[in-house]
Each structure stands twice: as structure tokens, then as C-alpha cells.
Design a protein around this motif. Sequence first.
Motif, PDB file in Angstrom:
ATOM      1  N   LYS A 175       0.759  -1.169  -0.199  1.00  0.00           N
ATOM      2  CA  LYS A 175       0.037   0.110   0.163  1.00  0.00           C
ATOM      3  C   LYS A 175       0.752   1.114  -0.085  1.00  0.00           C
ATOM      4  O   LYS A 175       0.403   2.197  -0.540  1.00  0.00           O
ATOM      5  N   PHE A 176       2.183   1.319   0.753  1.00  0.00           N
ATOM      6  CA  PHE A 176       2.816   2.271   0.760  1.00  0.00           C
ATOM      7  C   PHE A 176       3.461   2.580  -0.654  1.00  0.00           C
ATOM      8  O   PHE A 176       3.413   3.902  -0.818  1.00  0.00           O
ATOM      9  N   PHE A 177       3.974   1.449  -1.306  1.00  0.00           N
ATOM     10  CA  PHE A 177       4.407   1.777  -2.774  1.00  0.00           C
ATOM     11  C   PHE A 177       3.449   2.405  -3.458  1.00  0.00           C
ATOM     12  O   PHE A 177       3.572   2.860  -4.584  1.00  0.00           O
ATOM     13  N   ARG A 178       2.245   1.771  -3.622  1.00  0.00           N
ATOM     14  CA  ARG A 178       1.159   2.333  -4.533  1.00  0.00           C
ATOM     15  C   ARG A 178       1.011   3.744  -4.313  1.00  0.00           C
ATOM     16  O   ARG A 178       0.497   4.475  -5.473  1.00  0.00           O
ATOM     17  N   VAL A 179       0.894   4.244  -2.950  1.00  0.00           N
ATOM     18  CA  VAL A 179       0.730   5.885  -2.820  1.00  0.00           C
ATOM     19  C   VAL A 179       2.121   6.448  -3.341  1.00  0.00           C
ATOM     20  O   VAL A 179       1.928   7.345  -3.917  1.00  0.00           O
ATOM     21  N   ALA A 180       3.213   5.920  -2.942  1.00  0.00           N
ATOM     22  CA  ALA A 180       4.513   6.583  -3.547  1.00  0.00           C
ATOM     23  C   ALA A 180       4.678   6.558  -5.110  1.00  0.00           C
ATOM     24  O   ALA A 180       4.919   7.685  -5.674  1.00  0.00           O
ATOM     25  N   PHE A 181       3.906   5.558  -5.890  1.00  0.00           N
ATOM     26  CA  PHE A 181       3.847   5.446  -7.356  1.00  0.00           C
ATOM     27  C   PHE A 181       2.971   6.658  -7.903  1.00  0.00           C
ATOM     28  O   PHE A 181       3.206   6.855  -8.933  1.00  0.00           O
ATOM     29  N   LEU A 182       2.000   6.799  -7.031  1.00  0.00           N
ATOM     30  CA  LEU A 182       0.853   7.644  -7.475  1.00  0.00           C
ATOM     31  C   LEU A 182       1.028   9.083  -7.356  1.00  0.00           C
ATOM     32  O   LEU A 182       0.331   9.833  -7.677  1.00  0.00           O
ATOM     33  N   MET A 183       2.059   9.438  -6.322  1.00  0.00           N
ATOM     34  CA  MET A 183       2.284  10.830  -6.157  1.00  0.00           C
ATOM     35  C   MET A 183       2.658  11.732  -7.275  1.00  0.00           C
ATOM     36  O   MET A 183       2.193  12.826  -7.370  1.00  0.00           O
ATOM     37  N   PRO A 184       3.292  11.000  -8.178  1.00  0.00           N
ATOM     38  CA  PRO A 184       3.770  12.218  -9.406  1.00  0.00           C
ATOM     39  C   PRO A 184       2.363  12.391 -10.252  1.00  0.00           C
ATOM     40  O   PRO A 184       1.959  13.642 -10.726  1.00  0.00           O
ATOM     41  N   LEU A 185       1.201  11.498 -10.162  1.00  0.00           N
ATOM     42  CA  LEU A 185       0.078  11.605 -10.802  1.00  0.00           C
ATOM     43  C   LEU A 185      -0.660  12.933 -10.353  1.00  0.00           C
ATOM     44  O   LEU A 185      -1.544  13.703 -10.810  1.00  0.00           O
ATOM     45  N   MET A 186      -0.544  13.149  -9.069  1.00  0.00           N
ATOM     46  CA  MET A 186      -1.493  13.794  -8.206  1.00  0.00           C
ATOM     47  C   MET A 186      -0.830  15.486  -8.495  1.00  0.00           C
ATOM     48  O   MET A 186      -1.528  16.200  -8.133  1.00  0.00           O
ATOM     49  N   LEU A 187       0.385  15.661  -8.946  1.00  0.00           N
ATOM     50  CA  LEU A 187       0.839  16.908  -9.316  1.00  0.00           C
ATOM     51  C   LEU A 187       0.607  17.550 -10.739  1.00  0.00           C
ATOM     52  O   LEU A 187       0.328  16.523 -11.556  1.00  0.00           O
ATOM     53  N   SER A 188       0.422  18.850 -10.632  1.00  0.00           N
ATOM     54  CA  SER A 188       0.070  19.208 -11.768  1.00  0.00           C
ATOM     55  C   SER A 188       1.403  19.457 -12.765  1.00  0.00           C
ATOM     56  O   SER A 188       2.596  19.477 -12.277  1.00  0.00           O
ATOM     57  N   PRO A 189       1.265  19.167 -13.971  1.00  0.00           N
ATOM     58  CA  PRO A 189       2.423  19.120 -14.951  1.00  0.00           C
ATOM     59  C   PRO A 189       3.189  20.624 -14.952  1.00  0.00           C
ATOM     60  O   PRO A 189       4.430  20.605 -14.877  1.00  0.00           O
ATOM     61  N   VAL A 190       2.501  21.675 -14.404  1.00  0.00           N
ATOM     62  CA  VAL A 190       3.198  23.032 -14.408  1.00  0.00           C
ATOM     63  C   VAL A 190       3.739  23.042 -12.732  1.00  0.00           C
ATOM     64  O   VAL A 190       5.037  23.656 -12.945  1.00  0.00           O
ATOM     65  N   ALA A 191       3.302  22.381 -12.066  1.00  0.00           N
ATOM     66  CA  ALA A 191       3.908  22.282 -10.656  1.00  0.00           C
ATOM     67  C   ALA A 191       5.404  21.595 -11.022  1.00  0.00           C
ATOM     68  O   ALA A 191       6.507  21.639 -10.243  1.00  0.00           O
ATOM     69  N   VAL A 192       5.241  20.203 -11.759  1.00  0.00           N
ATOM     70  CA  VAL A 192       6.350  19.395 -11.880  1.00  0.00           C
ATOM     71  C   VAL A 192       7.405  20.200 -12.575  1.00  0.00           C
ATOM     72  O   VAL A 192       8.729  20.102 -12.533  1.00  0.00           O
ATOM     73  N   SER A 193       7.012  21.028 -13.555  1.00  0.00           N
ATOM     74  CA  SER A 193       7.933  21.630 -14.516  1.00  0.00           C
ATOM     75  C   SER A 193       8.887  22.657 -13.709  1.00  0.00           C
ATOM     76  O   SER A 193      10.066  22.917 -13.901  1.00  0.00           O
ATOM     77  N   TRP A 194       8.278  23.282 -12.596  1.00  0.00           N
ATOM     78  CA  TRP A 194       8.945  24.452 -11.751  1.00  0.00           C
ATOM     79  C   TRP A 194       9.849  23.494 -10.655  1.00  0.00           C
ATOM     80  O   TRP A 194      10.610  23.938 -10.404  1.00  0.00           O
ATOM     81  N   MET A 195       9.075  22.494 -10.281  1.00  0.00           N
ATOM     82  CA  MET A 195       9.854  21.844  -9.171  1.00  0.00           C
ATOM     83  C   MET A 195      10.855  21.112  -9.530  1.00  0.00           C
ATOM     84  O   MET A 195      11.974  20.927  -8.965  1.00  0.00           O
ATOM     85  N   VAL A 196      10.950  20.587 -10.614  1.00  0.00           N
ATOM     86  CA  VAL A 196      11.975  19.568 -11.265  1.00  0.00           C
ATOM     87  C   VAL A 196      12.794  20.454 -12.184  1.00  0.00           C
ATOM     88  O   VAL A 196      13.972  20.417 -12.069  1.00  0.00           O
ATOM     89  N   GLY A 197      12.177  20.902 -13.115  1.00  0.00           N
ATOM     90  CA  GLY A 197      12.852  21.306 -14.438  1.00  0.00           C
ATOM     91  C   GLY A 197      13.583  23.125 -13.911  1.00  0.00           C
ATOM     92  O   GLY A 197      14.526  23.294 -14.203  1.00  0.00           O
ATOM     93  N   LYS A 198      12.938  23.750 -13.099  1.00  0.00           N
ATOM     94  CA  LYS A 198      13.328  24.861 -12.634  1.00  0.00           C
ATOM     95  C   LYS A 198      13.978  24.818 -11.275  1.00  0.00           C
ATOM     96  O   LYS A 198      15.032  25.720 -11.302  1.00  0.00           O
ATOM     97  N   SER A 199      13.925  23.916 -10.634  1.00  0.00           N
ATOM     98  CA  SER A 199      14.598  23.982  -9.256  1.00  0.00           C
ATOM     99  C   SER A 199      15.576  22.797  -9.067  1.00  0.00           C
ATOM    100  O   SER A 199      16.710  22.963  -9.256  1.00  0.00           O
TER     101      SER A 199
END
Length: 367
Positions: A175-199
Motif C-alpha cells: 500500500k505504501f508503494f502504491r501511494v508513492a508511485f501515484l504521487m507524481p500523478l497527483m501533481l500538476s504538470p506546471v508544478a512538476v515543471s517548476w519543481m523539477v525543471g526550474k529547481s
Amino acid sequence: MSQGDLLHVVTGDDIGERRRFIGKTLIWGSFAIVVAAFAWCAMARTGYLPWDLANWRPALYAYLLWATCLCIAQVVLHGEQGKRTLFVLPATLFVVAMVIFPLIFALTLAFSNWNLSAFEGPRFNGFDNVRQMWTDPFYWNALKNMVYYTLAILVEYSIAFGLALIQASQIRARKFFRVAFLMPLMLSPVAVSWMVGKSMLEIRFGPISRLARWLGWDRPSFFGDPEIARLTIMIMDAWTFIPFMMIMLLAGLQAIPREVQEAARVDGASGWRSFWEVTFPLMLPVSLTAILIRIIFKLKLADIIINVTSGGPGGATDSVTSFIFREYRDRSNVGYGTLLAIVYLVLIVVAITVFMKAVDRWMNPRY
């Protein structure tokens, strides 16, 4: 139904020739008015008539007249059956209007020169936008990039299938791994672009860039080299949407009866053979659905590119959607951008249709 009720029912057999003539005249007469109104507005907007129309309002009024006459004609021509049609027909006509009028407006813009920075409005320019598109290397480069981005779905599917198999097996902390693997899907692509790409990938202080220098990469630049930048965009987009494919494949794996897998195990099939000959064929409908939905999402890829690279370096990471967005935002070229969007829509419809036909022939061969 009593005899008295039957007196109020008008069937098709009770409708005379004069009534049929009136109904058909209502339909075709109002339709002729619609065609004339559209032709008049189109010629006026393109400069073939001396009148300068500010909008397509006459065509809208003509369409409303035709819709009203069509509804009345249903009752005139078909009696009680026509009244039943009125429960659906107005809603259908409304939906058609919501599709047709924006499409006609887009087509007129596609063959117009309309720059928002200029004082004059749209002006018909024939096939100038088509010729510009045909000789635009950046648009064709964006189309080529979309081929790379779409082919990357095969790798995403393989990773998602592997993660789904792990989640379907009896492992600890499942259950822990299911939640961990699903976390990127919960993020907006805009948030991912700033969190990963810009930071995290920032060339000076980003933690991933620091790790790359510690591993021996002297000047880590994830968005300076065209090939590395395109690969980085692919990885960021895949990290966001692989959980989506994983959850669909996991649902398909859990729907497979355990008796089927146990029967394969009893027959002596090894793990790999059981997967290839039993699990994978049973998962084909779910797999193809997941891939098709992922292709649709991939063809709309824009937000990560716009926020991280703006299509750079030199258009190396541009998708068609991000290129069209920059054509609107940076160059204010509405006419040319609309033409590119319409051409891209046609390409998408053709590609998806061919893909679905190929899948249908593969899964249902006709001898």
C-alpha cells in the motif's frame, strides 16, 4: 388507450400531401436561407462583397430560424413521432451549433492575416498561411519532435507494466508503494515543471546538477544540448504520467481470474512463459486502451515545455502545441496559429483513426 384518446393521435398515415409539402417547404426553404446567409457572411468577410460585416450574427440568426422550422416540420411531417423527436432534436441542434460556428470561425481565421499587434482586424490572405506553414522549418521540427515524444510511450508502457506487476504481487508495504508511485500523478504538470525543471535541474544550485558534478560531469546542462534537453523533457513527462498507465494496468491485472494463472502454473509454465502466453494476451485490451489514452495526452504536451524551455534550445524541445502557443503569445499571429492548429487536428484524427483500425485488424483478423 381509450377510443377518445385515439382521436388525438396523428400518425404518418393520416398526413396528407398538402401537409407533407408544407413540412418539406419549411425545411428546405429555411435551409436555403442558412446557406445564403453563410455565403453572404463569408464573401463579405473575405472582401468579395462591398459590405463589411463585424461578425457572423446574420448566419447565427439564419441557423436559429432553420432550427425552429426543422422542429416544427417534424410535427407537421410525422405527427406523434415528430413530437417524440422534439425531446432530442433541440439539444442536438444546440450541440451542433457549438461545434459548427467555432469551426467556421476558425476556418476563416486560418485563411486570414490577423496580427493582434496591428490596428486592423483579420484580412483574408488566401493560401499565404498554407505556403508559410509549408516552408516553416520550426513547425516541421515540432512535428518531428512529436514523433519522438509519441514513440517514448512504448518505454513508458514497459515501465508502467513492470510497476503494475510489482504492485499486483504479494510484496511487503504494498500500500505504501502504491501511494508513492501515484504521487507524481497527483501533481500538476506546471508544478512538476517548476519543481523539477526550474529547481532540481537548475544548472548552478539544483541538487541533481550538484550530484551530476559530483559524479564527474563538469558542466551539467540539462537544457543546453538539444538531444539532452529533449530527453529531459521526455523523462519529466513520463514521470508525471507513468502512474496513470500503471493504475490502469494494475486494474486489468487484478481482474484476471487467479484460476487461469494457477492452471498455467500447474501445466508447468514458468514465470516468463506464463506472463507471455497467458497474462500479456489477456491484458491486451487494457494495454491498448491505456496506450491510446496516453497518446491522446501526449499529443497535447505543452505545459512542461512552455514553463521549462519555451521550446529551446533553438526549437529542439518544441511540441506542436507549444509552438502554436508561442505563435499566439509571442508573435500575436492569430491567423497563422489557427491554421497550424487545424492542420494538427486533422493529423491527429487521421493518426488515431489509422491506429484504431490497425489495432482492430490485429486483434480481430479477418481471413
